[in-house]
Design an enzyme around this catalytic site. Structure first.
Site, PDB file in Angstrom:
ATOM      1  N   SER A  42       0.822  -1.208   0.000  1.00 58.87           N
ATOM      2  CA  SER A  42       0.000   0.000   0.000  1.00 58.87           C
ATOM      3  C   SER A  42       0.861   1.266   0.000  1.00 58.87           C
ATOM      4  O   SER A  42       0.360   2.343  -0.288  1.00 58.87           O
ATOM      5  CB  SER A  42      -0.895  -0.001   1.235  1.00 58.87           C
ATOM      6  OG  SER A  42      -0.081  -0.016   2.391  1.00 58.87           O
ATOM      7  N   CYS A  55       2.411  -6.988   1.841  1.00 59.43           N
ATOM      8  CA  CYS A  55       1.493  -6.222   2.679  1.00 59.43           C
ATOM      9  C   CYS A  55       0.562  -7.221   3.350  1.00 59.43           C
ATOM     10  O   CYS A  55      -0.110  -7.997   2.665  1.00 59.43           O
ATOM     11  CB  CYS A  55       0.708  -5.261   1.792  1.00 59.43           C
ATOM     12  SG  CYS A  55      -0.570  -4.329   2.662  1.00 59.43           S
ATOM     13  N   CYS A  90       2.670  -6.409   9.968  1.00 57.51           N
ATOM     14  CA  CYS A  90       2.486  -5.312   9.024  1.00 57.51           C
ATOM     15  C   CYS A  90       3.879  -4.999   8.515  1.00 57.51           C
ATOM     16  O   CYS A  90       4.818  -4.874   9.314  1.00 57.51           O
ATOM     17  CB  CYS A  90       1.893  -4.095   9.729  1.00 57.51           C
ATOM     18  SG  CYS A  90       1.797  -2.621   8.684  1.00 57.51           S
ATOM     19  N   HIS A 107       5.153  -2.434   7.458  1.00 56.51           N
ATOM     20  CA  HIS A 107       5.700  -1.151   7.890  1.00 56.51           C
ATOM     21  C   HIS A 107       6.445  -1.271   9.231  1.00 56.51           C
ATOM     22  O   HIS A 107       7.314  -0.464   9.536  1.00 56.51           O
ATOM     23  CB  HIS A 107       4.587  -0.119   8.079  1.00 56.51           C
ATOM     24  CG  HIS A 107       4.030   0.440   6.809  1.00 56.51           C
ATOM     25  ND1 HIS A 107       3.329  -0.318   5.907  1.00 56.51           N
ATOM     26  CD2 HIS A 107       4.060   1.701   6.290  1.00 56.51           C
ATOM     27  CE1 HIS A 107       2.950   0.452   4.890  1.00 56.51           C
ATOM     28  NE2 HIS A 107       3.383   1.681   5.103  1.00 56.51           N
TER      29      HIS A 107
HETATM   30  N1  DGL Z   1       2.052  -2.520   4.935  1.00 57.21           N
HETATM   31  C1  DGL Z   1       0.714  -2.915   5.175  1.00 57.21           C
HETATM   32  C2  DGL Z   1       0.670  -4.225   5.925  1.00 57.21           C
HETATM   33  O1  DGL Z   1       1.602  -4.992   5.899  1.00 57.21           O
HETATM   34  C3  DGL Z   1      -0.249  -1.994   5.832  1.00 57.21           C
HETATM   35  C4  DGL Z   1      -0.240  -0.565   5.659  1.00 57.21           C
HETATM   36  C5  DGL Z   1      -1.571   0.113   5.459  1.00 57.21           C
HETATM   37  O2  DGL Z   1      -2.422   0.212   6.361  1.00 57.21           O
HETATM   38  O3  DGL Z   1      -1.719   0.569   4.331  1.00 57.21           O
HETATM   39  O4  DGL Z   1      -0.325  -4.530   6.528  1.00 57.21           O
END
Ligand code: DGL
Length: 278
Positions: free
Chosen positions: A11, A73, A187, A189
């Protein structure tokens, strides 16, 4: 051998943690990365909407002739994995790698007291993707916690500081109280926040990320399917491409900070996601 690139989708910036691990493990491979920055964060959106966004992004990567798709993601994996496998693997023979199962497996190997915590976006936690992946293992206690603001911090380039630590202490308190010894950063991130998360959780809690484990799965799939890139000549570098759906300047700056100097070629692509608000 197959010299086509590997498509990596997220994302926004988080999937760069997975891309970094793939580049480290497979330095001859070419990556085409797509961050759907026009619609980040995915976490608070309804699952059906996330599915639509993720499939549009993956379509864009598939149209570029990738030999493999990595859904870097957790939220998109939770919302769209079975559709993606049908669309790209069953119909087009493009293998689809995801991030939930590799992290769940690594957590099962890491835990000693069989108490595992999972943090992720609201959509990932609601989907029960990790709880389901861990359900096959008897005797585990799984404690889940959504951490919606973490993605905002990362997308703004904030990975340290008092405000972030205050928020982290609030989210992570129930996990500390539950006595987990292993925490899945569910996640992509969150590996960018291991400083603060590790500080709050303490040294006795093992942090498990999807990046390393997903890169291992990518490696194995390429070998097993005979899809490795031919070895580069000495001094030759693969040309990676980075695509965003909403401007390139901030993405390029942060991506260089998070992934490194490999982020040279950054372009904006209009991905057709009609009807979904930015
Ligand atoms: N990087 C995404 C994940 O692994 C989430 C980020 C978002 O909320 O867009 O869940």
């Amino acid at each position: 051998m197959d010299n086509a690139p590997i498509g990596v989708f997220d994302s926004g910036l988080g999937g760069l943690t997975v891309a970094r691990a793939i580049i480290d493990k497979l330095p001859d491979e070419r990556i085409v990365y797509l961050g759907d920055t026009a619609h980040t964060p995915y976490g608070p959106r309804p699952i059906a909407e996330i599915r639509e966004l993720a499939l549009a992004g993956l379509d864009e990567l598939a149209s570029r002739g990738v030999k493999m798709l990595v859904i870097a993601c957790n939220t998109a994996t939770a919302a769209a994995l079975s559709d993606a496998r049908e669309r790209y693997w069953i119909h087009a023979r493009i293998p689809v790698i995801e991030v939930v199962t590799p992290a769940a497996r690594a957590a099962v190997v890491a835990t000693r007291n069989r108490r595992i915590g999972v943090i992720g976006t609201a959509a990932t936690i609601q989907s029960e993707a990790y709880a389901n992946a861990l359900a096959a293992v008897p005797g585990l206690t799984v404690v889940q916690q959504a951490c919606p603001r973490f993605v905002e911090f990362v997308e703004a380039g904030i990975t340290t500081g008092t405000e972030l630590e205050r928020v982290a202490r609030g989210y992570l308190a129930p996990l500390r109280e539950a006595g987990i010894d292993t925490l899945i950063l569910g996640c992509t991130h969150y590996p960018l926040l291991t400083g603060v998360i590790g500080r709050v959780m303490g040294e006795d809690v093992a942090l498990v990320t999807s990046s390393e484990t997903t890169a291992n799965v990518t490696y194995n799939e390429l070998v097993d399917r005979d899809l490795l890139h031919e070895p580069l000549l000495p001094g030759e570098q693969p040309h990676h491409e980075f695509l965003t759906t909403d401007g390139t300047e901030t993405f390029a700056r942060l991506a260089r900070r998070f992934l490194g100097p490999e982020v040279a070629d950054v372009r904006e692509v209009p991905v057709d996601q009609e009807g979904v608000p930015a």
